[in-house]
Design a protein around this motif. Structure first.
Motif, PDB file in Angstrom:
ATOM      1  N   MET A  77       0.856  -1.175   0.000  1.00 54.10           N
ATOM      2  CA  MET A  77       0.000   0.000   0.000  1.00 54.10           C
ATOM      3  C   MET A  77       0.898   1.234   0.000  1.00 54.10           C
ATOM      4  O   MET A  77       1.573   1.525   0.984  1.00 54.10           O
ATOM      5  CB  MET A  77      -0.890  -0.022   1.248  1.00 54.10           C
ATOM      6  N   LYS A  78       0.924   1.960  -1.073  1.00 55.21           N
ATOM      7  CA  LYS A  78       1.900   3.016  -1.230  1.00 55.21           C
ATOM      8  C   LYS A  78       1.699   4.139  -0.232  1.00 55.21           C
ATOM      9  O   LYS A  78       2.643   4.819   0.155  1.00 55.21           O
ATOM     10  CB  LYS A  78       1.846   3.573  -2.658  1.00 55.21           C
ATOM     11  N   HIS A  79       0.488   4.343   0.217  1.00 56.02           N
ATOM     12  CA  HIS A  79       0.230   5.427   1.156  1.00 56.02           C
ATOM     13  C   HIS A  79       0.575   5.037   2.582  1.00 56.02           C
ATOM     14  O   HIS A  79       0.514   5.859   3.478  1.00 56.02           O
ATOM     15  CB  HIS A  79      -1.246   5.844   1.092  1.00 56.02           C
ATOM     16  N   SER A  80       0.935   3.788   2.809  1.00 58.60           N
ATOM     17  CA  SER A  80       1.261   3.337   4.152  1.00 58.60           C
ATOM     18  C   SER A  80       2.591   3.911   4.602  1.00 58.60           C
ATOM     19  O   SER A  80       3.564   3.862   3.866  1.00 58.60           O
ATOM     20  CB  SER A  80       1.344   1.808   4.169  1.00 58.60           C
ATOM     21  N   PRO A  81       2.665   4.464   5.835  1.00 57.66           N
ATOM     22  CA  PRO A  81       3.944   4.966   6.327  1.00 57.66           C
ATOM     23  C   PRO A  81       4.958   3.837   6.450  1.00 57.66           C
ATOM     24  O   PRO A  81       4.706   2.837   7.112  1.00 57.66           O
ATOM     25  CB  PRO A  81       3.586   5.533   7.707  1.00 57.66           C
ATOM     26  N   ALA A  82       6.104   4.013   5.823  1.00 54.81           N
ATOM     27  CA  ALA A  82       7.137   2.977   5.869  1.00 54.81           C
ATOM     28  C   ALA A  82       7.671   2.789   7.283  1.00 54.81           C
ATOM     29  O   ALA A  82       8.263   1.774   7.604  1.00 54.81           O
ATOM     30  CB  ALA A  82       8.276   3.353   4.921  1.00 54.81           C
ATOM     31  N   CYS A  83       7.423   3.780   8.147  1.00 55.92           N
ATOM     32  CA  CYS A  83       7.968   3.750   9.505  1.00 55.92           C
ATOM     33  C   CYS A  83       7.140   2.898  10.451  1.00 55.92           C
ATOM     34  O   CYS A  83       7.552   2.647  11.583  1.00 55.92           O
ATOM     35  CB  CYS A  83       7.997   5.164  10.063  1.00 55.92           C
ATOM     36  N   PHE A  84       5.967   2.460  10.008  1.00 52.52           N
ATOM     37  CA  PHE A  84       4.979   1.873  10.909  1.00 52.52           C
ATOM     38  C   PHE A  84       5.576   0.815  11.842  1.00 52.52           C
ATOM     39  O   PHE A  84       5.482   0.907  13.072  1.00 52.52           O
ATOM     40  CB  PHE A  84       3.873   1.255  10.063  1.00 52.52           C
ATOM     41  N   LEU A  85       6.229  -0.196  11.260  1.00 56.15           N
ATOM     42  CA  LEU A  85       6.788  -1.274  12.062  1.00 56.15           C
ATOM     43  C   LEU A  85       7.932  -0.768  12.931  1.00 56.15           C
ATOM     44  O   LEU A  85       8.074  -1.169  14.092  1.00 56.15           O
ATOM     45  CB  LEU A  85       7.270  -2.410  11.154  1.00 56.15           C
ATOM     46  N   SER A  86       8.751   0.128  12.388  1.00 58.51           N
ATOM     47  CA  SER A  86       9.902   0.641  13.134  1.00 58.51           C
ATOM     48  C   SER A  86       9.474   1.401  14.374  1.00 58.51           C
ATOM     49  O   SER A  86      10.070   1.254  15.449  1.00 58.51           O
ATOM     50  CB  SER A  86      10.751   1.549  12.238  1.00 58.51           C
ATOM     51  N   VAL A  87       8.452   2.237  14.247  1.00 53.13           N
ATOM     52  CA  VAL A  87       7.961   2.997  15.393  1.00 53.13           C
ATOM     53  C   VAL A  87       7.435   2.050  16.469  1.00 53.13           C
ATOM     54  O   VAL A  87       7.699   2.227  17.664  1.00 53.13           O
ATOM     55  CB  VAL A  87       6.871   4.006  14.968  1.00 53.13           C
ATOM     56  N   GLY A  88       6.713   1.020  16.047  1.00 54.20           N
ATOM     57  CA  GLY A  88       6.211   0.034  17.007  1.00 54.20           C
ATOM     58  C   GLY A  88       7.327  -0.641  17.769  1.00 54.20           C
ATOM     59  O   GLY A  88       7.254  -0.821  18.991  1.00 54.20           O
ATOM     60  N   VAL A  89       8.389  -1.014  17.053  1.00 53.69           N
ATOM     61  CA  VAL A  89       9.548  -1.660  17.694  1.00 53.69           C
ATOM     62  C   VAL A  89      10.210  -0.697  18.677  1.00 53.69           C
ATOM     63  O   VAL A  89      10.556  -1.066  19.802  1.00 53.69           O
ATOM     64  CB  VAL A  89      10.562  -2.133  16.632  1.00 53.69           C
ATOM     65  N   LYS A  90      10.393   0.554  18.260  1.00 54.50           N
ATOM     66  CA  LYS A  90      11.029   1.555  19.131  1.00 54.50           C
ATOM     67  C   LYS A  90      10.187   1.836  20.375  1.00 54.50           C
ATOM     68  O   LYS A  90      10.713   2.245  21.414  1.00 54.50           O
ATOM     69  CB  LYS A  90      11.299   2.844  18.353  1.00 54.50           C
ATOM     70  N   LEU A  91       8.894   1.634  20.268  1.00 61.01           N
ATOM     71  CA  LEU A  91       8.003   1.812  21.420  1.00 61.01           C
ATOM     72  C   LEU A  91       8.027   0.599  22.354  1.00 61.01           C
ATOM     73  O   LEU A  91       7.376   0.605  23.395  1.00 61.01           O
ATOM     74  CB  LEU A  91       6.565   2.060  20.944  1.00 61.01           C
ATOM     75  N   GLY A  92       8.764  -0.441  21.942  1.00 66.21           N
ATOM     76  CA  GLY A  92       8.847  -1.646  22.759  1.00 66.21           C
ATOM     77  C   GLY A  92       7.639  -2.545  22.644  1.00 66.21           C
ATOM     78  O   GLY A  92       7.396  -3.397  23.519  1.00 66.21           O
ATOM     79  N   MET A  93       6.870  -2.378  21.561  1.00 69.47           N
ATOM     80  CA  MET A  93       5.679  -3.211  21.378  1.00 69.47           C
ATOM     81  C   MET A  93       6.069  -4.634  21.005  1.00 69.47           C
ATOM     82  O   MET A  93       7.041  -4.855  20.276  1.00 69.47           O
ATOM     83  CB  MET A  93       4.779  -2.627  20.285  1.00 69.47           C
ATOM     84  N   ARG A  94       5.309  -5.583  21.492  1.00 66.98           N
ATOM     85  CA  ARG A  94       5.512  -6.980  21.104  1.00 66.98           C
ATOM     86  C   ARG A  94       5.005  -7.188  19.674  1.00 66.98           C
ATOM     87  O   ARG A  94       4.312  -6.334  19.116  1.00 66.98           O
ATOM     88  CB  ARG A  94       4.774  -7.910  22.074  1.00 66.98           C
ATOM     89  N   SER A  95       5.337  -8.334  19.101  1.00 63.89           N
ATOM     90  CA  SER A  95       5.019  -8.579  17.693  1.00 63.89           C
ATOM     91  C   SER A  95       3.511  -8.616  17.428  1.00 63.89           C
ATOM     92  O   SER A  95       3.043  -8.114  16.397  1.00 63.89           O
ATOM     93  CB  SER A  95       5.665  -9.882  17.210  1.00 63.89           C
ATOM     94  N   ILE A  96       2.728  -9.176  18.353  1.00 61.37           N
ATOM     95  CA  ILE A  96       1.281  -9.275  18.134  1.00 61.37           C
ATOM     96  C   ILE A  96       0.610  -7.907  18.166  1.00 61.37           C
ATOM     97  O   ILE A  96      -0.200  -7.583  17.277  1.00 61.37           O
ATOM     98  CB  ILE A  96       0.625 -10.252  19.136  1.00 61.37           C
ATOM     99  N   PRO A  97       0.891  -7.043  19.159  1.00 61.83           N
ATOM    100  CA  PRO A  97       0.316  -5.694  19.106  1.00 61.83           C
ATOM    101  C   PRO A  97       0.709  -4.916  17.847  1.00 61.83           C
ATOM    102  O   PRO A  97      -0.130  -4.190  17.283  1.00 61.83           O
ATOM    103  CB  PRO A  97       0.881  -5.022  20.375  1.00 61.83           C
ATOM    104  N   ILE A  98       1.947  -5.071  17.391  1.00 63.36           N
ATOM    105  CA  ILE A  98       2.351  -4.397  16.153  1.00 63.36           C
ATOM    106  C   ILE A  98       1.544  -4.937  14.978  1.00 63.36           C
ATOM    107  O   ILE A  98       1.070  -4.179  14.126  1.00 63.36           O
ATOM    108  CB  ILE A  98       3.866  -4.575  15.893  1.00 63.36           C
ATOM    109  N   ALA A  99       1.373  -6.255  14.933  1.00 62.05           N
ATOM    110  CA  ALA A  99       0.590  -6.874  13.856  1.00 62.05           C
ATOM    111  C   ALA A  99      -0.850  -6.380  13.881  1.00 62.05           C
ATOM    112  O   ALA A  99      -1.448  -6.091  12.833  1.00 62.05           O
ATOM    113  CB  ALA A  99       0.638  -8.403  13.985  1.00 62.05           C
ATOM    114  N   THR A 100      -1.426  -6.261  15.079  1.00 54.80           N
ATOM    115  CA  THR A 100      -2.799  -5.760  15.207  1.00 54.80           C
ATOM    116  C   THR A 100      -2.885  -4.320  14.734  1.00 54.80           C
ATOM    117  O   THR A 100      -3.852  -3.930  14.052  1.00 54.80           O
ATOM    118  CB  THR A 100      -3.287  -5.895  16.669  1.00 54.80           C
TER     119      THR A 100
END
Length: 222
Positions: free
Chosen positions: A1-24
């Motif tokens: 999805m071209k309009h999707s922020p490429a940072c999405f997963l990175s920001v989640g990781v930097k926030l210390g989110m687990r893989s399932i919350p990031i996936a949700t």
């Protein structure tokens, strides 16, 4: 999805989110833009609200202040954390209001079944089928997890069953390293059908094709 922020997963990781919350969070984001015109709302605001909402859904609550500061640091690496001024509070209010909008648009259906638990089970099974040398010399497990993570850059999680996605990323990882499942030729049915009886080769091919398309789109985004 071209309009999707490429940072999405990175920001989640930097926030210390687990893989399932990031996936949700990713699933919420993609599902929202399946319902709404891509140009109607700021994708970055929707992304921050999706992270905030996913934290609640998966019981890993995040502070809006942390989401704002981590996101701001990602986009503006040299900047200081935002001051608690009117701009900050406006952005915080926007995230909360956008969360309510997302919930209404998705009709409060924000729980998802993710492939992670299935992939873990399938990897353990395949590891037991293979000899130790074949497993250790090829990073099949690491690759399968990476493929699953990257699949959330697109909306695969909305179009295919969780079990099918788990098998498809494992299938692609095995193919990538030329690892063959023992006794495949003599078996009554393919190894992947042992895990999911309603799975077919065309479904696997469709998932793999969509996944490759995500990588193609990511390289095209400036």
């Amino acid at each position: 999805m071209k309009h999707s922020p490429a940072c999405f997963l990175s920001v989640g990781v930097k926030l210390g989110m687990r893989s399932i919350p990031i996936a949700t969070a990713c699933a919420i984001y993609h599902k929202f833009f399946c319902e709404i015109d891509l140009d109607a709302y700021d994708p970055y605001l929707v992304a921050m609200s999706s992270l905030y909402l996913a934290g609640k859904v998966e019981e890993q609550r995040l502070r809006t202040r942390d989401i704002i500061n981590v996101s701001n640091r990602y986009f503006h690496p040299d900047s200081e954390p935002l001051e608690l001024d009117s701009r900050f509070w406006e952005l915080r209010d926007s995230i909360v209001q956008c969360e309510l909008l997302v919930l209404r648009v998705l009709r409060f259906q924000v729980s998802f079944q993710h492939p992670h638990k299935y992939l873990l089970h399938y990897l353990l099974s395949v590891k037991n089928w293979l000899n130790r040398y074949s497993w250790q010399r090829s990073p099949v497990s690491i690759t399968a997890w990476a493929l699953l993570r990257d699949s959330y850059h697109g909306g695969l999680c909305l179009r295919f069953q969780a079990q099918h996605i788990a098998v498809a990323v494992l299938h692609l990882a095995l193919q990538a390293y030329g690892v063959e499942v023992p006794a495949e030729a003599e078996a009554e049915k393919p190894w992947w059908q042992v895990f999911s009886e309603d799975l077919t080769k065309p479904i696997i091919d469709n998932i793999v094709s969509d996944l490759i398309q995500i990588y193609t789109m990511d390289t095209e985004i400036p």
